[in-house]
Design a protein around this motif. Structure first.
Motif, PDB file in Angstrom:
ATOM      1  N   LYS A  86     -14.339  29.129   1.303  1.00  0.00           N
ATOM      2  CA  LYS A  86     -13.605  29.774   2.304  1.00  0.00           C
ATOM      3  C   LYS A  86     -14.377  29.791   3.622  1.00  0.00           C
ATOM      4  N   ARG A  98     -13.589  27.424   6.929  1.00  0.00           N
ATOM      5  CA  ARG A  98     -13.205  28.103   7.994  1.00  0.00           C
ATOM      6  C   ARG A  98     -14.191  27.800   9.149  1.00  0.00           C
ATOM      7  N   PRO A 117     -10.168  22.995  -1.072  1.00  0.00           N
ATOM      8  CA  PRO A 117     -10.213  24.328  -0.647  1.00  0.00           C
ATOM      9  C   PRO A 117      -8.537  24.940  -0.794  1.00  0.00           C
ATOM     10  N   GLU A 152      -7.182  26.541   1.574  1.00  0.00           N
ATOM     11  CA  GLU A 152      -6.582  26.521   2.695  1.00  0.00           C
ATOM     12  C   GLU A 152      -6.252  25.152   3.121  1.00  0.00           C
TER      13      GLU A 152
END
Length: 296
Positions: free
Chosen positions: A141, A145, A281, A283
């Motif tokens: 994460k 990011r 991931p 995301e």
């Protein structure tokens, strides 16, 4: 496997071939969106000949209307989204390649040292810890990011900074609103160009400052992370230097293993790494699903 590369892999996920193919599709999406934004303009231009009875002239180019303007943000967001996906997949593929290369380059003495068999240990200068090494310690994460923040900063900055397509189009709107007519040629062959805004200046400013706000917020978060990484790397480097000084005169024996076992390890380890899957991931799951549909 080096800590820097572990974060990318799992028993379930994508093969390197699939990851590379999806990254290629993502790049095609980026190119498609950039093509749509290439000729961004907020000016509709018409031309007429001096003395013509025509009142409106002939339209030679159309500027973005409100619908076109409303699509800019979405296109930029998708470019950033696809660039973030590409960043993760390309880095994962390179990580696997580095791991296999490292296994193949591993010498017999290095292998003995890795598994603790006796060799002469030499005290070496500690490797400098860089921000990249700390990024390698991030979990999925956190690292995703970081990649995403860099992708957003590069994407939006490219368009709104001076010389960028949005910045230039905005400046053109301001200029040609003040000077709505231009002429080309002389005498009866003079062409008169009239320039009118294809979308209101207020709408353009609204989107421009919204993008600026997003860019500033993104930059602040990215700079906070970079500052924290620099501060932590300085602390760790100081500690390693102090430890190096205390161990400079120490030496110890390492262990060694038989050459046949070393070759067997090389073959098996290389095969194990080659079979590892690249994780997607959380995301990036939506992006993955979107790109997967393009394959069907």
């Amino acid at each position: 496997m080096e800590k820097v590369n572990e974060v990318f892999f799992s028993e379930k996920g994508l093969t390197s071939t699939s990851a590379s193919h999806l990254a290629d599709l993502a790049q095609e999406t980026v190119l498609g969106n950039e093509a749509k934004l290439k000729n961004m303009s907020f000016i509709t231009t018409k031309v007429d000949i001096v003395g013509s009875l025509s009142e409106s002239g002939k339209t030679v180019s159309l500027g973005y209307d409100e619908k076109g303007l409303s699509e800019v943000k979405g296109l930029l967001e998708e470019i950033a989204e696809m660039n973030a996906f590409c960043a993760w997949m390309r880095e994962a593929i390179k990580a696997k390649e580095r791991e296999i290369q490292q296994i193949n380059r591993c010498s017999f003495d290095e292998w003995c040292q890795l598994f603790g068999y006796p060799v002469i240990e030499k005290t070496e200068l500690p490797k400098e810890i860089r921000a990249e090494d700390l990024i390698a310690e991030m979990n999925v994460k956190e690292r995703n990011r970081y990649f995403t923040l860099e992708a957003i900063a590069a994407t939006i900055g490219k368009y709104i900074h001076p010389g960028g397509k949005f910045s230039d189009a905005r400046e053109e709107l301001l200029t040609k609103t003040m000077k709505p007519y231009t002429a080309d040629g002389t005498g009866k062959d003079t062409l008169i160009y009239s320039h009118t805004a294809s979308v209101s200046q207020e709408k353009v400013e609204e989107v421009f400052f919204e993008l600026q706000k997003i860019h500033r917020q993104n930059e602040r978060e990215l700079n906070r992370i970079k500052f924290a990484l620099k501060r932590e790397s300085d602390r760790l480097n100081l500690e390693s230097q102090q430890k190096y000084k205390s161990e400079l005169d120490k030496a110890s024996l390492q262990y060694k293993r038989m050459f046949s076992q070393y070759k067997e390890w090389q073959i098996k380890e290389s095969d194990r790494v080659s079979k590892l899957k690249i994780i997607v991931p959380d995301e990036l799951q939506t992006t993955y699903e979107k790109l997967s549909l393009l394959e069907e």
